[in-house]
Design an enzyme around this catalytic site. Structure first.
Site, PDB file in Angstrom:
ATOM      1  CG  HIS A  99      -1.853  -1.083   1.400  1.00 15.67           C
ATOM      2  ND1 HIS A  99      -1.785  -1.997   2.426  1.00 15.67           N
ATOM      3  CD2 HIS A  99      -2.933  -1.437   0.657  1.00 15.67           C
ATOM      4  CE1 HIS A  99      -2.799  -2.857   2.329  1.00 15.67           C
ATOM      5  NE2 HIS A  99      -3.497  -2.550   1.256  1.00 15.67           N
ATOM      6  N   GLY A 116      -2.780  -1.419  -7.303  1.00  8.24           N
ATOM      7  CA  GLY A 116      -1.667  -2.365  -7.338  1.00  8.24           C
ATOM      8  C   GLY A 116      -1.882  -3.439  -8.389  1.00  8.24           C
TER       9      GLY A 116
HETATM   10  P1  AMP Z   1      -6.532  -3.791  -0.411  1.00  6.55           P
HETATM   11  O1  AMP Z   1      -6.339  -3.014   0.840  1.00  6.55           O
HETATM   12  O2  AMP Z   1      -6.084  -5.212  -0.324  1.00  6.55           O
HETATM   13  O3  AMP Z   1      -7.911  -3.622  -1.002  1.00  6.55           O
HETATM   14  O4  AMP Z   1      -5.548  -3.158  -1.482  1.00  6.55           O
HETATM   15  C1  AMP Z   1      -5.560  -1.774  -1.753  1.00  6.55           C
HETATM   16  C2  AMP Z   1      -4.647  -1.516  -2.929  1.00  6.55           C
HETATM   17  O5  AMP Z   1      -3.328  -1.956  -2.629  1.00  6.55           O
HETATM   18  C3  AMP Z   1      -5.079  -2.250  -4.204  1.00  6.55           C
HETATM   19  O6  AMP Z   1      -4.895  -1.400  -5.327  1.00  6.55           O
HETATM   20  C4  AMP Z   1      -4.138  -3.415  -4.222  1.00  6.55           C
HETATM   21  O7  AMP Z   1      -3.902  -3.911  -5.519  1.00  6.55           O
HETATM   22  C5  AMP Z   1      -2.879  -2.795  -3.654  1.00  6.55           C
HETATM   23  N1  AMP Z   1      -1.979  -3.832  -3.131  1.00  6.55           N
HETATM   24  C6  AMP Z   1      -2.267  -4.800  -2.232  1.00  6.55           C
HETATM   25  N2  AMP Z   1      -1.201  -5.611  -2.044  1.00  6.55           N
HETATM   26  C7  AMP Z   1      -0.217  -5.152  -2.863  1.00  6.55           C
HETATM   27  C8  AMP Z   1       1.121  -5.559  -3.138  1.00  6.55           C
HETATM   28  N3  AMP Z   1       1.686  -6.609  -2.535  1.00  6.55           N
HETATM   29  N4  AMP Z   1       1.819  -4.846  -4.037  1.00  6.55           N
HETATM   30  C9  AMP Z   1       1.271  -3.771  -4.666  1.00  6.55           C
HETATM   31  N5  AMP Z   1       0.031  -3.328  -4.449  1.00  6.55           N
HETATM   32  C10 AMP Z   1      -0.718  -4.005  -3.552  1.00  6.55           C
END
Ligand code: AMP
Length: 289
Positions: A37, A147
Site C-alpha cells: 500500500h 496495485g
Molecule cells: P486492499 O487493501 O487489499 O484492497 O488493497 C488496496 C490496494 O493496494 C489495491 O490497489 C491493491 O492492488 C494494492 N496492493 C495490495 N497488495 C499489494 C502488493 N503486494 N503490491 C502492490 N500493491 C498491492
C-alpha cells in the site's frame, strides 16, 4: 495529515485543493496497511501534489461466507504508517454514510468480471467497481493508484473508467513482495508459520511458468499444467492457474505481454498472485517485511 470522515467534507477538501491548482492523487485501500500500500502512496506523491488514502472495508465485495467480519483492522497503526509516508488526508468513510441502504444500482463489470476471481467470488467485482465509482465521485481525484497484485481488479477499474468517461487517470504500480517471493497482502496476517511457508507455492508457481516460457514453451495449456504441478504442495489447495492477455481473455499461445494468474487456498486463507511473463517476478519490488 488530517482525518476526514464526512463525505461532503472530503469532496470540499479536494475541490479546495484543486481550486488552488493542486493535483489530487487517491489510493483506495481496505486498511491493515503494508509496504505494498505504501508504495502506492509513494507513486501517488510522484504523480500529484496531494495524496488521499482511504480505508474502507467494503461489505459489498465480500460474499456471505467470506471474511468481512474478521478482516484485519488496526487504525492507529495505519494512521502512523500513512502519516510517515506523507499522506495528506486519511479518508475514513463510515459504512452508514457509504451505504445508508443496501445499494440497488451497482456497476456491472461485464464478462471479464465473471472469470477467475469473479467466478470464485460471485458479485465480488460488482462490489469493487461500485465502491470505487462511489469513492471517485466523493474524492474526485485527478489520478488514482492501484496495485498490479490485484490484476483483474486493476484491469476492470481501467475498463470502468474508460467506459464511463471518468475524469481520473488510473495508474497501476508493481507488486511488492517479501524477499522470499510472497506477495504482500493484508490477508497474510491470517497465516500460521507453516502456512506462511506453504504460501510460497504461489510465487514459485509463477516463477516455474516464467522459466518454462523462457525455455521455449508457448502453449498456454502446457504452461498452466506446469504451474499447477508446482502449486500442488501439502497444505495448498489450488483454485486456478491461467494464462490470459492484458484484457483477461484466455489464450492458446502466450507472448511476453501475457499474464500468469494464480489463486489458491492455504488453510482457510485465499491468496492470489500474478506476473507478466515478459517482466518476470524478479522485476517486482522486493522488500524486507
Ligand atoms: P486492499 O487493501 O487489499 O484492497 O488493497 C488496496 C490496494 O493496494 C489495491 O490497489 C491493491 O492492488 C494494492 N496492493 C495490495 N497488495 C499489494 C502488493 N503486494 N503490491 C502492490 N500493491 C498491492
Amino acid at each position: 495529515m488530517q482525518d476526514i470522515t464526512a463525505l461532503d467534507a472530503m469532496r470540499a477538501w479536494s475541490r479546495a485543493e484543486q481550486g488552488r491548482g493542486a493535483r489530487v492523487a487517491f489510493v483506495p485501500t481496505m486498511g491493515f496497511l503494508h509496504e505494498g500500500h505504501l508504495r502506492l502512496v509513494d507513486r501517488a506523491r510522484e504523480l500529484a501534489d496531494r495524496v488521499v488514502l482511504s480505508i474502507f472495508v467494503n461489505p459489498l465485495q465480500f460474499g456471505p461466507s467470506e471474511d468481512f467480519e474478521r478482516y484485519p483492522r488496526d487504525l492507529p497503526r495505519d494512521r502512523a504508517l500513512a502519516h510517515g509516508r506523507g499522506v495528506d488526508v486519511l479518508f475514513l468513510p463510515e459504512r452508514a454514510a457509504m451505504y445508508p441502504v443496501e445499494p440497488v444500482v451497482r456497476v456491472a463489470p461485464g464478462a471479464a468480471g465473471d472469470v477467475l476471481e469473479g467466478a470464485a467470488r460471485p458479485g465480488h467485482f460488482a462490489g469493487v467497481l461500485t465502491v470505487v465509482l462511489k469513492l471517485f465521485t466523493i474524492v474526485q481525484p485527478d489520478v488514482a493508484v492501484f496495485g498490479r497484485k490485484d490484476f483483474q481488479q486493476a484491469t476492470l477499474v481501467r475498463r470502468m473508467t474508460a467506459d464511463f468517461n471518468l475524469p481520473v487517470t488510473i495508474d497501476v504500480a508493481p507488486t511488492v513482495r517479501e524477499l522470499d517471493g510472497l506477495a504482500l497482502s493484508s490477508r497474510n496476517a491470517y497465516l500460521a508459520p507453516d502456512e506462511r511457508r506453504a504460501a510460497l507455492a504461489l510465487s514459485r508457481c509463477l516463477r516455474a511458468v516464467e522459466q518454462a516460457w523462457r525455455g521455449g514453451e508457448a502453449s498456454a495449456a502446457a504452461l498452466a499444467r506446469r504451474g499447477l504441478d508446482v502449486l500442488r504442495q501439502p497444505g495448498v489447495s489450488p483454485e486456478y492457474v491461467a494464462l490470459v492477455d492484458e484484457r483477461l481473455q484466455p489464450l492458446e499461445r502466450v507472448t511476453a505481454a501475457s499474464v500468469v494468474v494464480v489463486a489458491a487456498r492455504v488453510g482457510k486463507t485465499r491468496l492470489i498472485d500474478n506476473v507478466v511473463l515478459g517482466d518476470g517476478v524478479a522485476r517486482d519490488v522486493a522488500v524486507r517485511a
